[in-house]
Enzyme design. Structure first.
Site, PDB file in Angstrom:
ATOM      1  N   SER A 155       0.835  -1.209   0.000  1.00 17.54           N
ATOM      2  CA  SER A 155       0.000   0.000   0.000  1.00 17.54           C
ATOM      3  C   SER A 155       0.866   1.253   0.000  1.00 17.54           C
ATOM      4  CB  SER A 155      -0.861   0.049   1.266  1.00 17.54           C
ATOM      5  OG  SER A 155      -1.829  -0.951   1.246  1.00 17.54           O
ATOM      6  N   TRP A 206       1.124   3.412  -2.867  1.00 20.63           N
ATOM      7  CA  TRP A 206      -0.151   3.973  -3.333  1.00 20.63           C
ATOM      8  C   TRP A 206      -0.626   5.139  -2.471  1.00 20.63           C
ATOM      9  CZ3 TRP A 206      -3.996  -0.344  -5.203  1.00 20.63           C
ATOM     10  CH2 TRP A 206      -3.323  -1.204  -6.075  1.00 20.63           C
ATOM     11  N   GLN A 214      -1.450   8.531  -0.934  1.00 19.85           N
ATOM     12  CA  GLN A 214      -1.616   9.772  -1.691  1.00 19.85           C
ATOM     13  C   GLN A 214      -1.377  11.007  -0.832  1.00 19.85           C
ATOM     14  OE1 GLN A 214      -5.435   9.774  -3.628  1.00 19.85           O
ATOM     15  NE2 GLN A 214      -4.867   8.129  -5.014  1.00 19.85           N
ATOM     16  N   GLU A 228      -5.919  17.529   6.595  1.00 20.76           N
ATOM     17  CA  GLU A 228      -6.836  16.426   6.267  1.00 20.76           C
ATOM     18  C   GLU A 228      -7.879  16.286   7.364  1.00 20.76           C
ATOM     19  OE1 GLU A 228      -4.553  12.913   5.368  1.00 20.76           O
ATOM     20  OE2 GLU A 228      -4.170  13.612   3.340  1.00 20.76           O
ATOM     21  N   HIS A 230     -12.402   3.706   3.571  1.00 24.19           N
ATOM     22  CA  HIS A 230     -12.179   5.052   3.043  1.00 24.19           C
ATOM     23  C   HIS A 230     -13.478   5.518   2.402  1.00 24.19           C
ATOM     24  CE1 HIS A 230     -10.550   8.525   1.066  1.00 24.19           C
ATOM     25  NE2 HIS A 230      -9.414   8.335   1.702  1.00 24.19           N
ATOM     26  N   ARG A 271     -13.441   9.754   9.462  1.00 21.44           N
ATOM     27  CA  ARG A 271     -13.683   8.900   8.295  1.00 21.44           C
ATOM     28  C   ARG A 271     -14.879   7.975   8.442  1.00 21.44           C
ATOM     29  NH1 ARG A 271      -7.827   7.025   5.952  1.00 21.44           N
ATOM     30  NH2 ARG A 271      -7.532   8.989   4.867  1.00 21.44           N
ATOM     31  N   HIS A 303      -9.969  -0.040   3.589  1.00 29.19           N
ATOM     32  CA  HIS A 303      -8.809   0.796   3.298  1.00 29.19           C
ATOM     33  C   HIS A 303      -7.650   0.571   4.261  1.00 29.19           C
ATOM     34  CE1 HIS A 303      -6.712   4.288   1.800  1.00 29.19           C
ATOM     35  NE2 HIS A 303      -6.714   4.863   2.987  1.00 29.19           N
ATOM     36  N   ARG A 309      -8.393   5.267  12.705  1.00 29.28           N
ATOM     37  CA  ARG A 309      -7.118   5.935  12.425  1.00 29.28           C
ATOM     38  C   ARG A 309      -7.337   7.370  11.971  1.00 29.28           C
ATOM     39  NH1 ARG A 309      -3.812   6.044   7.054  1.00 29.28           N
ATOM     40  NH2 ARG A 309      -5.909   5.764   6.255  1.00 29.28           N
TER      41      ARG A 309
HETATM   42  C1  LIG Z   1      -4.665   4.023  -1.779  1.00 35.25           C
HETATM   43  C2  LIG Z   1      -4.071   4.238  -0.414  1.00 35.25           C
HETATM   44  C3  LIG Z   1      -3.762   5.519   0.016  1.00 35.25           C
HETATM   45  C4  LIG Z   1      -3.210   5.732   1.282  1.00 35.25           C
HETATM   46  N1  LIG Z   1      -2.840   6.991   1.661  1.00 35.25           N
HETATM   47  C5  LIG Z   1      -2.191   7.160   2.849  1.00 35.25           C
HETATM   48  C6  LIG Z   1      -1.677   8.437   3.219  1.00 35.25           C
HETATM   49  O1  LIG Z   1      -1.783   9.404   2.482  1.00 35.25           O
HETATM   50  N2  LIG Z   1      -1.042   8.538   4.420  1.00 35.25           N
HETATM   51  C7  LIG Z   1      -0.889   7.489   5.275  1.00 35.25           C
HETATM   52  O2  LIG Z   1      -0.315   7.651   6.354  1.00 35.25           O
HETATM   53  N3  LIG Z   1      -1.371   6.273   4.928  1.00 35.25           N
HETATM   54  C8  LIG Z   1      -1.992   6.081   3.743  1.00 35.25           C
HETATM   55  N4  LIG Z   1      -2.449   4.843   3.404  1.00 35.25           N
HETATM   56  C9  LIG Z   1      -2.155   3.719   4.291  1.00 35.25           C
HETATM   57  C10 LIG Z   1      -0.659   3.377   4.148  1.00 35.25           C
HETATM   58  O3  LIG Z   1      -0.302   3.446   2.794  1.00 35.25           O
HETATM   59  C11 LIG Z   1      -0.354   2.002   4.684  1.00 35.25           C
HETATM   60  O4  LIG Z   1      -0.871   1.846   5.967  1.00 35.25           O
HETATM   61  C12 LIG Z   1       1.149   1.803   4.753  1.00 35.25           C
HETATM   62  O5  LIG Z   1       1.726   2.074   3.499  1.00 35.25           O
HETATM   63  C13 LIG Z   1       1.488   0.400   5.169  1.00 35.25           C
HETATM   64  O6  LIG Z   1       2.862   0.262   5.030  1.00 35.25           O
HETATM   65  P1  LIG Z   1       3.542  -1.112   5.383  1.00 35.25           P
HETATM   66  O7  LIG Z   1       4.990  -0.942   5.048  1.00 35.25           O
HETATM   67  O8  LIG Z   1       3.167  -1.517   6.735  1.00 35.25           O
HETATM   68  O9  LIG Z   1       2.861  -2.171   4.385  1.00 35.25           O
HETATM   69  P2  LIG Z   1       2.791  -2.193   2.805  1.00 35.25           P
HETATM   70  O10 LIG Z   1       3.294  -0.949   2.194  1.00 35.25           O
HETATM   71  O11 LIG Z   1       1.415  -2.612   2.432  1.00 35.25           O
HETATM   72  O12 LIG Z   1       3.823  -3.326   2.422  1.00 35.25           O
HETATM   73  C14 LIG Z   1       3.570  -4.678   2.708  1.00 35.25           C
HETATM   74  C15 LIG Z   1       4.700  -5.508   2.175  1.00 35.25           C
HETATM   75  O13 LIG Z   1       4.557  -6.850   2.618  1.00 35.25           O
HETATM   76  C16 LIG Z   1       4.721  -7.743   1.535  1.00 35.25           C
HETATM   77  N5  LIG Z   1       3.951  -8.955   1.836  1.00 35.25           N
HETATM   78  C17 LIG Z   1       2.727  -9.065   2.400  1.00 35.25           C
HETATM   79  N6  LIG Z   1       2.396 -10.361   2.554  1.00 35.25           N
HETATM   80  C18 LIG Z   1       3.438 -11.078   2.076  1.00 35.25           C
HETATM   81  C19 LIG Z   1       3.712 -12.465   1.945  1.00 35.25           C
HETATM   82  N7  LIG Z   1       2.831 -13.401   2.358  1.00 35.25           N
HETATM   83  N8  LIG Z   1       4.889 -12.851   1.386  1.00 35.25           N
HETATM   84  C20 LIG Z   1       5.791 -11.922   0.947  1.00 35.25           C
HETATM   85  N9  LIG Z   1       5.598 -10.591   1.057  1.00 35.25           N
HETATM   86  C21 LIG Z   1       4.432 -10.190   1.615  1.00 35.25           C
HETATM   87  C22 LIG Z   1       4.212  -6.979   0.331  1.00 35.25           C
HETATM   88  O14 LIG Z   1       4.731  -7.512  -0.868  1.00 35.25           O
HETATM   89  C23 LIG Z   1       4.759  -5.581   0.657  1.00 35.25           C
HETATM   90  O15 LIG Z   1       6.119  -5.522   0.269  1.00 35.25           O
HETATM   91  C24 LIG Z   1      -3.004   4.627   2.141  1.00 35.25           C
HETATM   92  C25 LIG Z   1      -3.341   3.339   1.719  1.00 35.25           C
HETATM   93  C26 LIG Z   1      -3.866   3.144   0.454  1.00 35.25           C
HETATM   94  C27 LIG Z   1      -4.206   1.761   0.009  1.00 35.25           C
END
Ligand SMILES: Cc1cc2nc3c(=O)[nH]c(=O)nc-3n(C[C@H](O)[C@H](O)[C@H](O)COP(=O)(O)OP(=O)(O)OC[C@H]3O[C@@H](n4cnc5c(N)ncnc54)[C@H](O)[C@@H]3O)c2cc1C
Length: 526
Positions: free
Chosen positions: A48, A51, A53, A120, A239, A285, A344, A379
């Site tokens: 995520s 992605w 924004q 926001e 969302h 939200r 979301h 959140r």
């Molecule tokens: C469209 C969108 C917009 C958003 N906008 C915001 C924002 O503006 N501000 C904000 O604070 N948050 C935002 N969020 C939320 C935020 O993006 C996420 O909470 C955050 O990026 C999560 O980061 P993370 O590193 O924990 O996980 P992620 O970035 O989701 O990464 C997960 C990783 O785990 C790996 N993985 C998962 N399962 C497995 C498996 N079984 N085997 C191998 N690899 C695996 C994936 O490949 C990936 O590399 C948004 C989310 C979305 C979807």
């Protein structure tokens, strides 16, 4: 399908599963300790994170303070935030933004060179650092991946699908991951002295989601199957403004648009949020999402009208949203954008302490897969990337302190079994229909019945992981007989007098599910 297990990879450092912002930042902070970062998809565009924004919340503006940020977070969390965790996150936020700047994150600046801060929903001040309007996630992910790629201490491995944690003598010592498909499929055992899960959320367990399809709760499920304590799994944030053009996943119209003054209107052109909450479109939200859900349930389509607030500057100011609209034949400068709520963000996750330790020795958790107590029942926007950064630093510090030099113990455990995947769409459809914005006893029981069928039908470990996550969300939602934050029970619309967090294991969820199949409706209590 027969799968060869022809490889064991061992590191004297840490193994990080997940290459989103949380995983990559943790690896950079761990250096010079060596780490392997393992992910399903390519670091830099993975999860995520890429992605996101809006951006990242941090009290860095004139007149703002970490106490204000903490207060807004606690208000959004509807009584379930852990105040000590909220304080430490809000206090450490500006320092983590400076870390990102030092790594090269290209945050937007004002003409005088200071950081441009957006506002926001439910933030009392402008405090969101952003990149090119709506491109924060992509830019930060790319920056972190480039830095990690240059580091001598970090090994980035993509194309691996982790399916099971390995426990030896009560300690997590590794994991099994699969790579390749069909005849090329092979199983690799990764062993490390610290295992760090950074696997993101579970939005894609729902048929209507803004999350990439890899965000389907597998890390949470893996940890739960290994016996980890799980916290607050019933709290899923929807969302309010996913762009409703029939795409899976649904593209997002960032909340920053409402921060700019965009309004929500129904099919009759009526602005309905002013009658729902004093903050109208900038209400929390869950309130905005439910108001939209109700309009749609009463056959009124809902649109985000940006014509006046953003207008002709749309393509330049919000290029990601503009691109998603343009691909669907919508010009948001002149036409309202059709929107609907979508799964979301997961406030719950693997229970973690202030150092990112899970309840299982040897296992740390960071980012969206963790439940630190920051978000409570709902959140606050742009606090999630922040949580990944703050806890990335904390996990790195703790892992460095906890590891003493020494060889890995043990004989490699037997590889897990495989079978063909079960249809995830059955699960996703049930979650979206029965465990979404408005829940009730009957629907949650029906969802648990679907989950039980899928559990029995599949021996595929990836499916077992997803099903375990879905079961935890659903069982905890059934047990929580109140409405609070992101969890709304139409049969229990009021909040309970005492706000209590949920802590449960997969075995506890199994007991709730078993009880509910034996008891008449409305009788399963927490
Ligand atoms: C469209 C969108 C917009 C958003 N906008 C915001 C924002 O503006 N501000 C904000 O604070 N948050 C935002 N969020 C939320 C935020 O993006 C996420 O909470 C955050 O990026 C999560 O980061 P993370 O590193 O924990 O996980 P992620 O970035 O989701 O990464 C997960 C990783 O785990 C790996 N993985 C998962 N399962 C497995 C498996 N079984 N085997 C191998 N690899 C695996 C994936 O490949 C990936 O590399 C948004 C989310 C979305 C979807």
């Amino acid at each position: 399908m027969p799968i060869r297990m022809d490889n064991i990879v061992e590191t004297d450092g840490a193994l990080i599963l997940g290459a989103g912002i949380a995983g990559l930042f943790t690896a950079l902070k761990l250096a010079p300790m060596p780490s392997i970062v393992l992910a399903g998809t390519r670091p830099g565009v993975s999860g995520s994170s890429a992605w996101a924004q809006g951006g990242i919340a941090a009290a860095m503006g004139e007149g703002d303070s970490w106490q204000n940020h903490a207060r807004d977070t606690v208000t959004a969390g509807a009584g379930l935030c852990d105040p000590a965790i909220v304080d430490l996150v809000a206090r450490e936020a500006p320092e983590r933004i400076h870390d990102l700047l030092a790594l090269g994150a290209p945050f937007d600046r004002k003409a005088d060179g200071t950081l441009a801060l957006g506002r926001e929903a439910a933030h009392s001040m402008p405090r969101i650092v952003h990149v090119k309007g709506d491109g924060a996630g992509a830019a930060i992910s790319a920056t972190l991946a480039a830095r990690a790629g240059q580091s001598q201490c970090i090994t980035l491995l993509e194309g691996f699908h982790a399916i099971e944690l390995v426990m030896e003598d009560g300690r997590v010592t590794g994991l099994f991951a699969r790579s390749g498909m069909g005849h090329d499929a092979r199983l690799v055992l990764f062993k490390a002295r610290a295992i760090i899960l950074a696997t993101g959320g579970l939005g894609a367990l729902y048929a209507v989601t803004t999350n990439p399809l890899e965000s389907r709760g597998e890390g949470l499920g893996m940890a739960a199957r290994a016996g980890a304590m799980i916290a607050d799994p019933e709290f899923v944030q929807f969302h309010p403004t996913a762009i409703a053009v029939g795409r899976d996943p649904a593209p997002l119209a960032t909340e920053a648009l409402r921060g700019e003054g965009a309004i929500l209107i129904n099919g009759r052109g009526e602005r309905f949020m002013t009658g729902v909450h004093p903050d109208a479109e900038l209400a929390p939200r869950d309130i905005v999402a439910r108001a939209i859900h109700r309009q749609i349930a009463s056959d009124q389509p809902v649109f985000l009208d940006c014509r006046k607030a953003v207008g002709a500057a749309f393509a330049q100011r919000f290029p990601t949203v503009y691109g998603a609209c343009a691909a669907a034949g919508i010009d948001p400068a002149t036409q309202p954008i059709p929107v609907a709520p979508a799964a979301h963000y997961h406030m719950g996750g693997i229970a973690s302490d202030a150092r990112g330790r899970s309840s299982l020795p040897g296992l740390w958790v960071v980012g969206e897969c963790a439940a630190t107590g920051l978000h409570g029942a709902n959140r606050l926007a742009s606090n999630s990337l922040l949580e990944g950064l703050v806890f990335g630093e904390r996990v790195a510090q703790d892992v460095r302190g906890a590891l003493t030099p020494g060889a890995m113990r043990g004989i490699p455990p037997a590889p897990p079994r495989f079978a063909s995947p079960a249809p995830a769409h059955v699960l996703r459809e049930a979650m979206s229909r029965l465990v979404a914005l408005e829940r009730d006893d009957e629907g949650l029981r029906a969802a648990l019945a679907v989950i039980a069928r899928l559990e029995r039908a599949s021996t595929e470990l990836a499916v077992q992981n997803m099903v375990a996550s879905a079961k935890l969300v659903t069982a905890a939602a059934l047990a929580r007989t109140e409405s609070r934050g992101g969890h709304w029970r139409s049969d229990y619309p009021a909040p309970a007098q005492v706000a209590r967090r949920t802590f449960l294991t997969l075995a506890d969820a199994g007991r709730i599910a078993a009880e509910c199949h034996q008891m008449p409706a409305q009788s399963v209590q927490k």
